[in-house]
Motif scaffolding. Structure first.
Motif, PDB file in Angstrom:
ATOM      1  N   CYS A   1       0.801  -1.213   0.000  1.00 22.54           N
ATOM      2  CA  CYS A   1       0.000   0.000   0.000  1.00 22.54           C
ATOM      3  C   CYS A   1       0.841   1.275   0.000  1.00 22.54           C
ATOM      4  O   CYS A   1       0.451   2.266  -0.574  1.00 22.54           O
ATOM      5  CB  CYS A   1      -0.921  -0.020   1.224  1.00 22.54           C
ATOM      6  N   GLY A   2       1.951   1.276   0.653  1.00 27.41           N
ATOM      7  CA  GLY A   2       2.768   2.474   0.744  1.00 27.41           C
ATOM      8  C   GLY A   2       2.621   3.150   2.093  1.00 27.41           C
ATOM      9  O   GLY A   2       1.915   2.680   2.982  1.00 27.41           O
ATOM     10  N   LYS A   3       3.272   4.293   2.259  1.00 28.07           N
ATOM     11  CA  LYS A   3       3.306   4.971   3.556  1.00 28.07           C
ATOM     12  C   LYS A   3       2.039   5.752   3.872  1.00 28.07           C
ATOM     13  O   LYS A   3       1.782   6.103   5.013  1.00 28.07           O
ATOM     14  CB  LYS A   3       4.517   5.901   3.614  1.00 28.07           C
ATOM     15  N   ASP A   4       1.227   6.072   2.871  1.00 30.07           N
ATOM     16  CA  ASP A   4       0.041   6.895   3.097  1.00 30.07           C
ATOM     17  C   ASP A   4      -1.181   6.090   3.533  1.00 30.07           C
ATOM     18  O   ASP A   4      -2.246   6.662   3.722  1.00 30.07           O
ATOM     19  CB  ASP A   4      -0.296   7.685   1.830  1.00 30.07           C
ATOM     20  N   CYS A   5      -1.049   4.783   3.697  1.00 29.61           N
ATOM     21  CA  CYS A   5      -2.189   3.944   4.070  1.00 29.61           C
ATOM     22  C   CYS A   5      -2.326   3.847   5.588  1.00 29.61           C
ATOM     23  O   CYS A   5      -1.344   3.853   6.319  1.00 29.61           O
ATOM     24  CB  CYS A   5      -2.016   2.534   3.518  1.00 29.61           C
ATOM     25  N   ALA A   6      -3.558   3.750   6.024  1.00 29.64           N
ATOM     26  CA  ALA A   6      -3.848   3.498   7.439  1.00 29.64           C
ATOM     27  C   ALA A   6      -4.686   2.227   7.500  1.00 29.64           C
ATOM     28  O   ALA A   6      -5.590   2.031   6.692  1.00 29.64           O
ATOM     29  CB  ALA A   6      -4.601   4.673   8.045  1.00 29.64           C
ATOM     30  N   PHE A   7      -4.391   1.344   8.453  1.00 31.51           N
ATOM     31  CA  PHE A   7      -5.093   0.079   8.570  1.00 31.51           C
ATOM     32  C   PHE A   7      -5.896   0.043   9.857  1.00 31.51           C
ATOM     33  O   PHE A   7      -5.403   0.441  10.910  1.00 31.51           O
ATOM     34  CB  PHE A   7      -4.103  -1.101   8.584  1.00 31.51           C
ATOM     35  N   HIS A   8      -7.115  -0.412   9.760  1.00 34.65           N
ATOM     36  CA  HIS A   8      -7.898  -0.709  10.954  1.00 34.65           C
ATOM     37  C   HIS A   8      -7.545  -2.113  11.439  1.00 34.65           C
ATOM     38  O   HIS A   8      -7.420  -2.378  12.615  1.00 34.65           O
ATOM     39  CB  HIS A   8      -9.392  -0.600  10.648  1.00 34.65           C
ATOM     40  N   ARG A   9      -7.376  -3.020  10.460  1.00 38.72           N
ATOM     41  CA  ARG A   9      -7.009  -4.400  10.759  1.00 38.72           C
ATOM     42  C   ARG A   9      -6.192  -4.932   9.594  1.00 38.72           C
ATOM     43  O   ARG A   9      -6.561  -4.763   8.446  1.00 38.72           O
ATOM     44  CB  ARG A   9      -8.265  -5.232  10.961  1.00 38.72           C
ATOM     45  N   ARG A  10      -5.079  -5.591   9.899  1.00 35.84           N
ATOM     46  CA  ARG A  10      -4.220  -6.155   8.859  1.00 35.84           C
ATOM     47  C   ARG A  10      -4.133  -7.654   9.091  1.00 35.84           C
ATOM     48  O   ARG A  10      -3.760  -8.098  10.164  1.00 35.84           O
ATOM     49  CB  ARG A  10      -2.830  -5.547   8.939  1.00 35.84           C
ATOM     50  N   GLU A  11      -4.466  -8.432   8.060  1.00 36.80           N
ATOM     51  CA  GLU A  11      -4.460  -9.882   8.197  1.00 36.80           C
ATOM     52  C   GLU A  11      -3.297 -10.529   7.474  1.00 36.80           C
ATOM     53  O   GLU A  11      -3.051 -11.704   7.653  1.00 36.80           O
ATOM     54  CB  GLU A  11      -5.784 -10.451   7.688  1.00 36.80           C
ATOM     55  N   ARG A  12      -2.595  -9.785   6.660  1.00 33.72           N
ATOM     56  CA  ARG A  12      -1.437 -10.328   5.956  1.00 33.72           C
ATOM     57  C   ARG A  12      -0.171  -9.775   6.575  1.00 33.72           C
ATOM     58  O   ARG A  12      -0.079  -8.600   6.872  1.00 33.72           O
ATOM     59  CB  ARG A  12      -1.495  -9.979   4.478  1.00 33.72           C
ATOM     60  N   PRO A  13       0.840 -10.656   6.750  1.00 33.04           N
ATOM     61  CA  PRO A  13       2.077 -10.200   7.384  1.00 33.04           C
ATOM     62  C   PRO A  13       2.902  -9.302   6.462  1.00 33.04           C
ATOM     63  O   PRO A  13       2.757  -9.333   5.251  1.00 33.04           O
ATOM     64  CB  PRO A  13       2.817 -11.505   7.665  1.00 33.04           C
ATOM     65  N   VAL A  14       3.758  -8.511   7.067  1.00 34.12           N
ATOM     66  CA  VAL A  14       4.722  -7.686   6.345  1.00 34.12           C
ATOM     67  C   VAL A  14       6.071  -7.892   7.016  1.00 34.12           C
ATOM     68  O   VAL A  14       6.151  -7.977   8.242  1.00 34.12           O
ATOM     69  CB  VAL A  14       4.325  -6.189   6.398  1.00 34.12           C
ATOM     70  N   GLY A  15       7.126  -8.002   6.239  1.00 36.97           N
ATOM     71  CA  GLY A  15       8.460  -8.159   6.805  1.00 36.97           C
ATOM     72  C   GLY A  15       9.093  -9.482   6.407  1.00 36.97           C
ATOM     73  O   GLY A  15       8.558 -10.254   5.625  1.00 36.97           O
ATOM     74  N   LYS A  16      10.262  -9.730   6.981  1.00 39.50           N
ATOM     75  CA  LYS A  16      11.042 -10.926   6.646  1.00 39.50           C
ATOM     76  C   LYS A  16      10.497 -12.154   7.367  1.00 39.50           C
ATOM     77  O   LYS A  16       9.944 -12.046   8.458  1.00 39.50           O
ATOM     78  CB  LYS A  16      12.500 -10.710   7.014  1.00 39.50           C
ATOM     79  N   PHE A  17      10.677 -13.301   6.730  1.00 38.82           N
ATOM     80  CA  PHE A  17      10.273 -14.567   7.335  1.00 38.82           C
ATOM     81  C   PHE A  17      11.279 -15.647   6.985  1.00 38.82           C
ATOM     82  O   PHE A  17      12.027 -15.531   6.029  1.00 38.82           O
ATOM     83  CB  PHE A  17       8.864 -14.986   6.870  1.00 38.82           C
ATOM     84  N   ARG A  18      11.293 -16.703   7.791  1.00 42.22           N
ATOM     85  CA  ARG A  18      12.133 -17.881   7.527  1.00 42.22           C
ATOM     86  C   ARG A  18      11.449 -19.086   8.165  1.00 42.22           C
ATOM     87  O   ARG A  18      11.068 -19.044   9.327  1.00 42.22           O
ATOM     88  CB  ARG A  18      13.522 -17.701   8.115  1.00 42.22           C
ATOM     89  N   ARG A  19      11.293 -20.147   7.398  1.00 42.68           N
ATOM     90  CA  ARG A  19      10.715 -21.395   7.894  1.00 42.68           C
ATOM     91  C   ARG A  19      11.659 -22.521   7.515  1.00 42.68           C
ATOM     92  O   ARG A  19      12.139 -22.598   6.394  1.00 42.68           O
ATOM     93  CB  ARG A  19       9.345 -21.674   7.281  1.00 42.68           C
ATOM     94  N   THR A  20      11.881 -23.419   8.460  1.00 43.55           N
ATOM     95  CA  THR A  20      12.716 -24.589   8.199  1.00 43.55           C
ATOM     96  C   THR A  20      11.925 -25.823   8.585  1.00 43.55           C
ATOM     97  O   THR A  20      11.350 -25.888   9.661  1.00 43.55           O
ATOM     98  CB  THR A  20      14.028 -24.514   9.016  1.00 43.55           C
TER      99      THR A  20
END
Length: 87
Positions: A26-45
């Motif tokens: 969405c970018g920096k101008d978005c505001a969320f009431h609720r976010r269901e999808r993650p943002v950021g780094k992940f690692r699964r083994t």
């Protein structure tokens, strides 16, 4: 969302490692009431229970869904043993 260049898949022996980064859509101008999808780094083994045919491993990324096809190695598949009649 998840992009191809943001994902790395490694198979070492019977250990599968998936890492990457979910980018902000969405970018920096978005505001969320609720976010269901993650943002950021992940690692699964994952420790795989059987040997994998490394030459036939395939991965696809479509609509943000990563699918990894891990076919069993021939040595890991059960084999029927024929019984010879003794004479």
């Amino acid at each position: 969302g998840l992009q191809l260049e943001d994902v790395e898949i490694l198979l070492v022996g019977s250990e599968l490692s998936v890492s990457g980064e979910y980018k902000e859509v969405c970018g920096k101008d978005c505001a969320f009431h609720r976010r269901e999808r993650p943002v950021g780094k992940f690692r699964r083994t994952l420790q795989l229970p059987v040997d994998i045919d490394e030459a036939r491993v395939a991965a696809t990324l479509k609509d943000g869904v990563l699918r990894i096809h891990l076919p069993k190695a021939e040595a890991a598949k059960p084999r029927k043993i024929d019984i010879q009649v003794g004479r």
